[in-house]
Design a protein around this motif. Structure first.
Motif, PDB file in Angstrom:
ATOM      1  N   SER A  89      -7.831 -18.330  17.472  1.00 44.30           N
ATOM      2  CA  SER A  89      -6.862 -18.948  16.564  1.00 44.30           C
ATOM      3  C   SER A  89      -7.294 -18.819  15.112  1.00 44.30           C
ATOM      4  O   SER A  89      -6.455 -18.637  14.221  1.00 44.30           O
ATOM      5  N   ALA A  90      -8.618 -18.912  14.842  1.00 46.01           N
ATOM      6  CA  ALA A  90      -9.086 -18.785  13.463  1.00 46.01           C
ATOM      7  C   ALA A  90      -8.785 -17.395  12.918  1.00 46.01           C
ATOM      8  O   ALA A  90      -8.405 -17.244  11.746  1.00 46.01           O
ATOM      9  N   GLY A  91      -8.959 -16.365  13.751  1.00 45.02           N
ATOM     10  CA  GLY A  91      -8.654 -15.010  13.317  1.00 45.02           C
ATOM     11  C   GLY A  91      -7.186 -14.828  12.989  1.00 45.02           C
ATOM     12  O   GLY A  91      -6.831 -14.191  11.988  1.00 45.02           O
ATOM     13  N   TRP A  92      -6.327 -15.388  13.826  1.00 42.44           N
ATOM     14  CA  TRP A  92      -4.893 -15.271  13.558  1.00 42.44           C
ATOM     15  C   TRP A  92      -4.503 -16.045  12.307  1.00 42.44           C
ATOM     16  O   TRP A  92      -3.618 -15.616  11.542  1.00 42.44           O
ATOM     17  N   ARG A  93      -5.116 -17.213  12.082  1.00 44.86           N
ATOM     18  CA  ARG A  93      -4.841 -17.953  10.849  1.00 44.86           C
ATOM     19  C   ARG A  93      -5.272 -17.139   9.637  1.00 44.86           C
ATOM     20  O   ARG A  93      -4.573 -17.106   8.615  1.00 44.86           O
ATOM     21  N   TYR A  94      -6.434 -16.507   9.752  1.00 42.95           N
ATOM     22  CA  TYR A  94      -6.913 -15.669   8.651  1.00 42.95           C
ATOM     23  C   TYR A  94      -5.931 -14.534   8.374  1.00 42.95           C
ATOM     24  O   TYR A  94      -5.594 -14.259   7.213  1.00 42.95           O
ATOM     25  N   LEU A  95      -5.456 -13.886   9.420  1.00 47.47           N
ATOM     26  CA  LEU A  95      -4.530 -12.772   9.242  1.00 47.47           C
ATOM     27  C   LEU A  95      -3.221 -13.246   8.622  1.00 47.47           C
ATOM     28  O   LEU A  95      -2.667 -12.592   7.731  1.00 47.47           O
ATOM     29  N   ALA A  96      -2.727 -14.395   9.081  1.00 45.48           N
ATOM     30  CA  ALA A  96      -1.458 -14.898   8.542  1.00 45.48           C
ATOM     31  C   ALA A  96      -1.589 -15.277   7.070  1.00 45.48           C
ATOM     32  O   ALA A  96      -0.738 -14.925   6.246  1.00 45.48           O
ATOM     33  N   VAL A  97      -2.664 -15.996   6.721  1.00 41.50           N
ATOM     34  CA  VAL A  97      -2.838 -16.444   5.339  1.00 41.50           C
ATOM     35  C   VAL A  97      -3.043 -15.260   4.404  1.00 41.50           C
ATOM     36  O   VAL A  97      -2.441 -15.175   3.328  1.00 41.50           O
ATOM     37  N   THR A  98      -3.910 -14.312   4.807  1.00 40.57           N
ATOM     38  CA  THR A  98      -4.175 -13.175   3.926  1.00 40.57           C
ATOM     39  C   THR A  98      -2.958 -12.259   3.802  1.00 40.57           C
ATOM     40  O   THR A  98      -2.772 -11.630   2.755  1.00 40.57           O
ATOM     41  N   HIS A  99      -2.124 -12.190   4.828  1.00 44.49           N
ATOM     42  CA  HIS A  99      -0.913 -11.380   4.709  1.00 44.49           C
ATOM     43  C   HIS A  99       0.129 -12.071   3.831  1.00 44.49           C
ATOM     44  O   HIS A  99       0.921 -11.395   3.163  1.00 44.49           O
ATOM     45  N   PHE A 100       0.135 -13.376   3.831  1.00 39.72           N
ATOM     46  CA  PHE A 100       0.988 -14.076   2.866  1.00 39.72           C
ATOM     47  C   PHE A 100       0.524 -13.758   1.444  1.00 39.72           C
ATOM     48  O   PHE A 100       1.340 -13.472   0.554  1.00 39.72           O
ATOM     49  N   GLY A 101      -0.802 -13.796   1.240  1.00 44.20           N
ATOM     50  CA  GLY A 101      -1.327 -13.414  -0.069  1.00 44.20           C
ATOM     51  C   GLY A 101      -1.037 -11.970  -0.404  1.00 44.20           C
ATOM     52  O   GLY A 101      -0.721 -11.634  -1.556  1.00 44.20           O
ATOM     53  N   ALA A 102      -1.142 -11.082   0.606  1.00 43.44           N
ATOM     54  CA  ALA A 102      -0.851  -9.670   0.361  1.00 43.44           C
ATOM     55  C   ALA A 102       0.609  -9.467  -0.030  1.00 43.44           C
ATOM     56  O   ALA A 102       0.920  -8.614  -0.881  1.00 43.44           O
ATOM     57  N   ALA A 103       1.512 -10.225   0.560  1.00 45.76           N
ATOM     58  CA  ALA A 103       2.930 -10.109   0.187  1.00 45.76           C
ATOM     59  C   ALA A 103       3.138 -10.483  -1.282  1.00 45.76           C
ATOM     60  O   ALA A 103       3.903  -9.820  -2.003  1.00 45.76           O
ATOM     61  N   LEU A 104       2.453 -11.533  -1.742  1.00 50.45           N
ATOM     62  CA  LEU A 104       2.544 -11.907  -3.156  1.00 50.45           C
ATOM     63  C   LEU A 104       1.992 -10.803  -4.053  1.00 50.45           C
ATOM     64  O   LEU A 104       2.568 -10.492  -5.106  1.00 50.45           O
ATOM     65  N   LEU A 105       0.874 -10.199  -3.643  1.00 54.45           N
ATOM     66  CA  LEU A 105       0.268  -9.148  -4.456  1.00 54.45           C
ATOM     67  C   LEU A 105       1.146  -7.899  -4.494  1.00 54.45           C
ATOM     68  O   LEU A 105       1.277  -7.257  -5.550  1.00 54.45           O
ATOM     69  N   ILE A 106       1.726  -7.547  -3.357  1.00 50.57           N
ATOM     70  CA  ILE A 106       2.624  -6.382  -3.330  1.00 50.57           C
ATOM     71  C   ILE A 106       3.809  -6.603  -4.263  1.00 50.57           C
ATOM     72  O   ILE A 106       4.192  -5.710  -5.041  1.00 50.57           O
ATOM     73  N   ALA A 107       4.384  -7.804  -4.205  1.00 45.04           N
ATOM     74  CA  ALA A 107       5.524  -8.097  -5.075  1.00 45.04           C
ATOM     75  C   ALA A 107       5.109  -8.060  -6.549  1.00 45.04           C
ATOM     76  O   ALA A 107       5.819  -7.488  -7.392  1.00 45.04           O
ATOM     77  N   ALA A 108       3.948  -8.646  -6.876  1.00 48.95           N
ATOM     78  CA  ALA A 108       3.519  -8.721  -8.270  1.00 48.95           C
ATOM     79  C   ALA A 108       3.194  -7.341  -8.831  1.00 48.95           C
ATOM     80  O   ALA A 108       3.673  -6.963  -9.918  1.00 48.95           O
ATOM     81  N   PHE A 109       2.391  -6.552  -8.109  1.00 53.09           N
ATOM     82  CA  PHE A 109       1.991  -5.250  -8.635  1.00 53.09           C
ATOM     83  C   PHE A 109       3.146  -4.247  -8.607  1.00 53.09           C
ATOM     84  O   PHE A 109       3.234  -3.370  -9.476  1.00 53.09           O
ATOM     85  N   SER A 110       4.034  -4.350  -7.628  1.00 48.80           N
ATOM     86  CA  SER A 110       5.210  -3.482  -7.633  1.00 48.80           C
ATOM     87  C   SER A 110       6.102  -3.791  -8.831  1.00 48.80           C
ATOM     88  O   SER A 110       6.636  -2.881  -9.483  1.00 48.80           O
ATOM     89  N   PHE A 111       6.246  -5.070  -9.135  1.00 44.48           N
ATOM     90  CA  PHE A 111       7.036  -5.461 -10.307  1.00 44.48           C
ATOM     91  C   PHE A 111       6.402  -4.935 -11.591  1.00 44.48           C
ATOM     92  O   PHE A 111       7.100  -4.422 -12.483  1.00 44.48           O
ATOM     93  N   LEU A 112       5.068  -5.045 -11.707  1.00 43.47           N
ATOM     94  CA  LEU A 112       4.392  -4.533 -12.901  1.00 43.47           C
ATOM     95  C   LEU A 112       4.557  -3.020 -13.024  1.00 43.47           C
ATOM     96  O   LEU A 112       4.761  -2.488 -14.128  1.00 43.47           O
ATOM     97  N   ALA A 113       4.475  -2.322 -11.887  1.00 46.12           N
ATOM     98  CA  ALA A 113       4.621  -0.863 -11.926  1.00 46.12           C
ATOM     99  C   ALA A 113       6.031  -0.460 -12.343  1.00 46.12           C
ATOM    100  O   ALA A 113       6.224   0.466 -13.147  1.00 46.12           O
ATOM    101  N   ILE A 114       7.026  -1.143 -11.791  1.00 41.08           N
ATOM    102  CA  ILE A 114       8.419  -0.802 -12.125  1.00 41.08           C
ATOM    103  C   ILE A 114       8.724  -1.157 -13.575  1.00 41.08           C
ATOM    104  O   ILE A 114       9.370  -0.395 -14.306  1.00 41.08           O
ATOM    105  N   THR A 115       8.249  -2.320 -14.017  1.00 39.47           N
ATOM    106  CA  THR A 115       8.545  -2.773 -15.381  1.00 39.47           C
ATOM    107  C   THR A 115       7.887  -1.885 -16.427  1.00 39.47           C
ATOM    108  O   THR A 115       8.506  -1.524 -17.441  1.00 39.47           O
ATOM    109  N   SER A 116       6.615  -1.542 -16.176  1.00 44.47           N
ATOM    110  CA  SER A 116       5.885  -0.742 -17.160  1.00 44.47           C
ATOM    111  C   SER A 116       6.157   0.747 -17.027  1.00 44.47           C
ATOM    112  O   SER A 116       5.875   1.522 -17.952  1.00 44.47           O
ATOM    113  N   GLY A 117       6.662   1.188 -15.865  1.00 41.59           N
ATOM    114  CA  GLY A 117       6.847   2.605 -15.629  1.00 41.59           C
ATOM    115  C   GLY A 117       5.554   3.344 -15.383  1.00 41.59           C
ATOM    116  O   GLY A 117       5.508   4.574 -15.490  1.00 41.59           O
ATOM    117  N   GLU A 118       4.504   2.624 -15.056  1.00 36.48           N
ATOM    118  CA  GLU A 118       3.187   3.205 -14.826  1.00 36.48           C
ATOM    119  C   GLU A 118       2.686   2.785 -13.452  1.00 36.48           C
ATOM    120  O   GLU A 118       2.873   1.645 -13.029  1.00 36.48           O
TER     121      GLU A 118
END
Length: 660
Positions: free
Chosen positions: A155-184
């Protein structure tokens, strides 16, 4: 020519070792894979030293990808973090090889892939490379922490995977937005985007990045995976999760906030981050003092230390937002210096806790004790790690925590009354965390290595060869060296973080003294010499007094034989604090009376459990609500084709009405 080969060796050796282990599936090849990992770490360390001497180094590969050329780059700040991370990887690889912990085909593959992911994330100069490396870190560490047995609690491993993937979703959204906005898509090309994004959007992006990386750092309330995972996984995995993975998160967070986006006028966001980080540090310190297992103590210790680092980074953001560049640079330098020190002493302690568990078969401090007699070498190096993490001089944790305290003592430079109140409160929180955590770490050492053995495993542990002890020695020496002679590293850190806050060069070291704005300083070398002189004088005085007459006698035992049960326990040691903060800990206590063997004897069994409040009061109800909603939605899956066609028709009608 030779420096140009180093980054390729750094990335190619782990990949080749993982591929060879996976294809050949031979334990001897798996053992050689750890040697390749150590060689890759040496290559990374040499490249880091070359960058520190010569400046930023970059490499790119032309591809036909729509995402332009992939590139890696290493600046001086990244070189310092990569240097200490690579040294840790080398020590952990040798520890795994000599102790045979995790030396399997599966373990070798995951270790090398995790190492590759960490190093690639540190040097990635491309949005896609960074996100892929971060996701690979999560997956490889999840699989490595799963273990070999199918019947163990995962259960601890699955909690780790769920929490870190929630964080990864935030990072994907943030860096994709920066890339699209800046064009870089090149990260190095994104500089100071807050001016074009606006304050509200910039604050949202910074908050998403902060929470995304915070999921790996144990930030409240994303810490629920840490204690159980640290208690069940191999110490090889936990040593790297707590150090190398945390280093990636903090390094990219600092680059993003102060470089790619820029702080701007984000006073409210900086205070919010400081508040959340302070709560994280307090919760980690409180919980560390109550845990019975050494690995869980160190899990909450990582949470506490990461909270203090994020608190100091938040203070740097606050100073930067008010235009106080020098205090911002000093705070950022102090945070990064503590990150480096945390890497050293936490890897040492987690490997030590794993060795104790493997040698005795026991993980709870309630069943340990007396190991200083049977394992003196491990006891000595573990004590160095404990003194370092407890911030006692002359070790490295003392210097970096002093620097973090010093960085918060500049409220007079800002006229805002809220800031003048927030910074002293931050100092008070840091002082309270340091005091509670120091008691937790000394409790960890005392009940593990001192006193009488409390179990057969602690009484007769498996002998430890010198080869197993060898990987601990470089880390223990670094704990002392980074405390006694820390000023060269501090100069490099100050020079590395100064461009991030727009200051050409902040002087934080005068000779061998650490100071800022000439408001008093610390001389680690002089302090160490003073402590060494005091110890020497005490020794000479005892020698001069001559030998004292030694009288041996039995300890007064009140008529009861002294054994392992008639000594202080870890639970008893923590009870005073538990009584004070009962509302915070919410302990679950059960007292049962055993059947009486005679009219004059009564047996009472006492059990106490400390629930994880955030898990039981937030995540479990949220999970139950999600399951209940899913069961209601499940009723729509009736199996009727007519019903499914009706759903499609209703959806089309709604879309036509809305989008007409």
């Amino acid at each position: 020519m030779f420096p140009a080969i180093l980054p390729y060796l750094m990335l190619a050796l782990p990949l080749l070792a993982a591929a060879a282990s996976l294809l050949l599936r031979d334990r001897r090849v798996g053992a050689m894979a750890y040697v390749c990992a150590a060689a890759s770490a040496v290559s990374a360390a040499l490249w880091s030293v070359w960058v520190l001497l010569n400046g930023t180094d970059s490499y790119s590969w032309s591809t036909s990808s729509l995402w332009s050329s992939y590139a890696i780059s290493l600046d001086p700040l990244g070189a310092l973090v990569l240097l200490i991370s690579s040294l840790t990887f080398a020590c952990v690889a040798l520890y795994s090889l000599f102790s045979r912990e995790g030396v399997t085909v599966r373990g070798a593959v995951l270790f090398n892939l995790f190492m590759l992911s960490v190093m690639l994330a540190m040097v990635a100069d491309h949005v896609l490379l960074l996100l892929v490396a971060w996701e690979s870190m999560s997956l490889t560490s999840f699989l490595g922490a799963w273990g070999e047995r199918e019947d163990r609690d995962t259960s601890a491993g699955w909690r780790y995977l769920a929490v870190t993937h929630f964080g990864a979703a935030l990072l994907i959204a943030a860096f994709s937005f920066l890339a699209i906005t800046s064009g870089e898509v090149r990260l190095s090309a994104m500089q100071g985007l807050s001016g074009s994004l606006g304050p509200a959007v910039s604050a949202l992006v910074i908050l998403m990045v902060f929470l995304g990386f915070g999921s790996k750092l144990g930030l409240l309330p994303f810490h629920i995976w840490m204690p159980d995972l640290y208690g069940r996984a191999h110490s090889t995995i936990t040593s790297l999760l707590s150090t190398a993975a945390s280093n990636v998160a903090v390094l990219v967070l600092v680059r993003t906030v102060f470089g790619y986006v820029g702080v701007g006028q984000q006073q409210v966001l900086a205070l919010t981050i400081m508040g959340l980080a302070a709560l994280t540090a307090l919760w980690g310190a409180w919980q560390a003092l109550m845990q019975a297992e050494g690995s869980r103590v160190l899990a909450y210790s990582s949470m506490e230390n990461m909270g203090l680092i994020l608190l100091t980074i938040g203070a740097a953001m606050l100073f930067q937002s008010y235009g106080a560049g020098e205090p911002a640079a000093f705070a950022l330098m102090a945070a990064m210096f503590h990150l480096v020190n945390h890497t050293v002493f936490k890897a040492l302690l987690l490997m030590g806790a794993g060795t104790v568990r493997r040698a005795t078969g026991e993980g709870s401090m309630e069943r340990l004790g007396g190991l200083a007699r049977t394992m003196p070498g491990l006891s000595a190096v573990f004590l160095v790690g404990v003194l370092s993490v407890a911030a006692l001089p002359p070790f490295n944790g003392f210097v970096s925590e002093w620097a973090m305290f010093k960085s918060l003592m500049h409220a007079e430079l800002i006229s805002d009354p809220l800031v003048q109140l927030a910074l002293p409160l931050a100092i008070a929180v840091m002082a309270l965390c340091t005091a509670i955590a120091a008691a937790a770490y000394l409790r960890l050492y005392g009940f593990t290595f001192l006193g009488r053995p409390r179990s057969a495993g602690a009484c007769r542990p498996r002998p430890m060869a010198f080869s197993e002890l060898f990987p601990f020695i470089p880390l223990a020496l670094l704990c002392l060296l980074l405390g006694v002679a820390s000023f060269p590293l501090l100069r490099e850190l100050a020079a590395s973080v100064s461009p991030l806050v727009g200051i050409p060069g902040v002087q934080v070291v005068e000779g061998s003294s650490i100071s800022l704005l000439h408001q008093g300083g610390l001389d680690p070398l002089g302090l160490s010499a003073l402590l060494a002189g005091g110890v020497l004088l005490c020794y000479l005085a005892m020698r001069a007094l001559g030998p004292r007459r030694l009288v041996r006698g039995d300890t007064w035992d009140c008529g009861t034989p002294l054994d392992r049960r008639t000594q202080y326990t870890p639970t008893g040691f923590s009870q005073p604090l538990l009584k004070v903060f009962t509302k915070v800990y919410a302990p679950v206590t059960e007292v049962r009376e055993d059947p009486r063997p005679s009219p004059y004897i009564r047996g009472v069994r006492f059990e106490q459990r400390l629930p994880e409040v955030f898990l039981e009061r937030f995540y479990l109800p949220l999970s139950a609500a999600a399951i209940a909603l899913a069961m209601r939605v499940k009723r729509m899956q009736s199996g009727s084709i007519q019903a499914y066609l009706a759903y499609i028709m209703i959806t089309l009608i709604v879309l036509l009405v809305v989008l007409r």
